[in-house]
Enzyme design. Structure first.
Site, mmCIF file in Angstrom:
data_model
loop_
_atom_site.group_PDB
_atom_site.id
_atom_site.type_symbol
_atom_site.label_atom_id
_atom_site.label_comp_id
_atom_site.label_asym_id
_atom_site.label_seq_id
_atom_site.Cartn_x
_atom_site.Cartn_y
_atom_site.Cartn_z
ATOM 1 C CG ASP A 1 42.691 4.228 -124.233
ATOM 2 O OD1 ASP A 1 41.673 4.820 -123.813
ATOM 3 O OD2 ASP A 1 42.905 3.028 -123.980
ATOM 4 C CG HIS B 1 34.232 0.227 -119.642
ATOM 5 N ND1 HIS B 1 33.976 -0.358 -118.430
ATOM 6 C CD2 HIS B 1 34.429 -0.794 -120.518
ATOM 7 C CE1 HIS B 1 34.016 -1.678 -118.555
ATOM 8 N NE2 HIS B 1 34.273 -1.968 -119.816
#
Ligand code: RIB
Ligand code: CA
Length: 316
Positions: A9, A243
């Site tokens: 994303d 992340h």
């Protein structure tokens, strides 16, 4: 060499995962599926195309993934998502529009066809909501046995979530899809907040990128936005957490991580919706399908990613 599909994303840490995996010499990035989460699916696809163009990887195809969670019929970006990744998902940095467009095939069909083609040689890294994988598993359940590895950035086992005391953002967007994935029996590595919050990038690192090339400078502009937002919203981090790059590191350098084998599920209702947790009835299983990363060698993910990116930038 293993084949990799990136399901992202494309916000800022996804953009780092993209450059990291496109530049890695030990894995072959065969395609990218854009999905919703940090941005809308179409923006994710466009950001991915623009970045691949910028880093000279125009032969890597980009597919459009699902627009919203399995149990919902729409998706609305969160205000916090806009703040952390910027309105355009890449820290308000303007990139030239890519000269090509997305592929005609859907992201889900690309995933299914690739599983059929490459089987155990295929790795999928999901760094956004797990909707595309959930839909692919519904359409082609055999994929759970046939695929080589799925690595996700998502979840938290030993620390609280980042969108609620229980839930991490990617799992929280589509807990049903994540549950389906965990319980499918697919071989999964979970790189959740337990490790991603231990791998930090600072402006000392991005400053070095600026010296390499114009592309390094653009990437530094994008990532500095992310670092500045963390200075404001999470000052104890002292930089930005890696992340999504952690999922890539777990594929390329699994030896950097301590992984706990555990059969896992996701809670899909109640106050702890989105929680990633072990399944009590399966606690004695000999070979659980999930390996949960619970620790990582200090500084190693940032170093490996920066080394890889430096070579990539130098070649642009
Ligand atoms: O919780 C961190 C995750 O949420 C990352 O994948 C980040 O890109 C956002 O999607
Ligand atoms: Ca992401």
């Amino acid at each position: 060499m293993k084949k990799l599909i990136l399901d992202i994303d494309t916000g800022i840490d996804d953009a780092m995962a993209l450059a990291y995996s496109a530049g890695a010499k030990t894995i072959d990035l065969i395609g990218v599926v854009g999905t919703y989460g940090n941005v809308y699916t179409q923006q994710s696809v466009q950001n991915t195309l623009n970045i691949l163009d910028m880093i000279g990887k125009v032969d890597i195809p980009v597919y459009e993934g699902e627009p919203h969670a399995i149990a919902k019929n729409n998706f609305k970006r969160s205000e916090i998502g806009k703040k952390i990744h910027g309105q355009n998902g890449i820290g308000e940095v303007e990139l030239p529009q890519a000269k090509r467009t997305k592929e005609a095939k859907s992201g889900v069909n690309f995933i299914i066809d690739s599983v059929k083609k490459y089987g155990k040689d295929l790795v999928i890294a999901a760094t956004g909501p797990m909707t595309n994988l959930g839909v692919a598993l519904k359409e082609y359940p055999e994929m759970a046995k046939e695929i080589g590895q799925i690595v996700i950035m998502g979840g938290a086992l030993t620390i609280p979530g980042n969108v609620s005391p229980f839930a991490e953002a990617n799992i929280s967007q589509d807990p049903e899809a994540a549950k389906l994935l965990f319980e499918s029996g697919s071989p999964i590595i979970m790189a959740g907040l337990d490790v991603t919050m231990r791998s930090i990038l600072t402006q000392k690192d991005t400053q070095k990128w600026r010296q390499i090339s114009k592309v390094g400078e653009k990437y530094a502009d994008i990532v500095d936005y992310y670092i500045h937002i963390h200075d404001e919203t999470a000052p104890t981090v002292k930089g930005c957490p890696l992340h999504d790059p952690s999922a890539i590191a777990a594929i390329i350098h699994p030896e950097l991580f301590d992984m706990l084998p555990l059969a896992m599920t996701v809670e899909t209702e109640g106050p702890s919706v989105g929680r990633t947790i072990g399944i009590t009835e399966k606690i004695r299983e000999k070979t659980p399908n999930v390996k949960t990363c619970i620790n990582v060698k200090k500084g190693a993910v940032a170093k490996d990613m920066c080394d890889t990116m430096a070579i990539l930038y130098a070649g642009t």
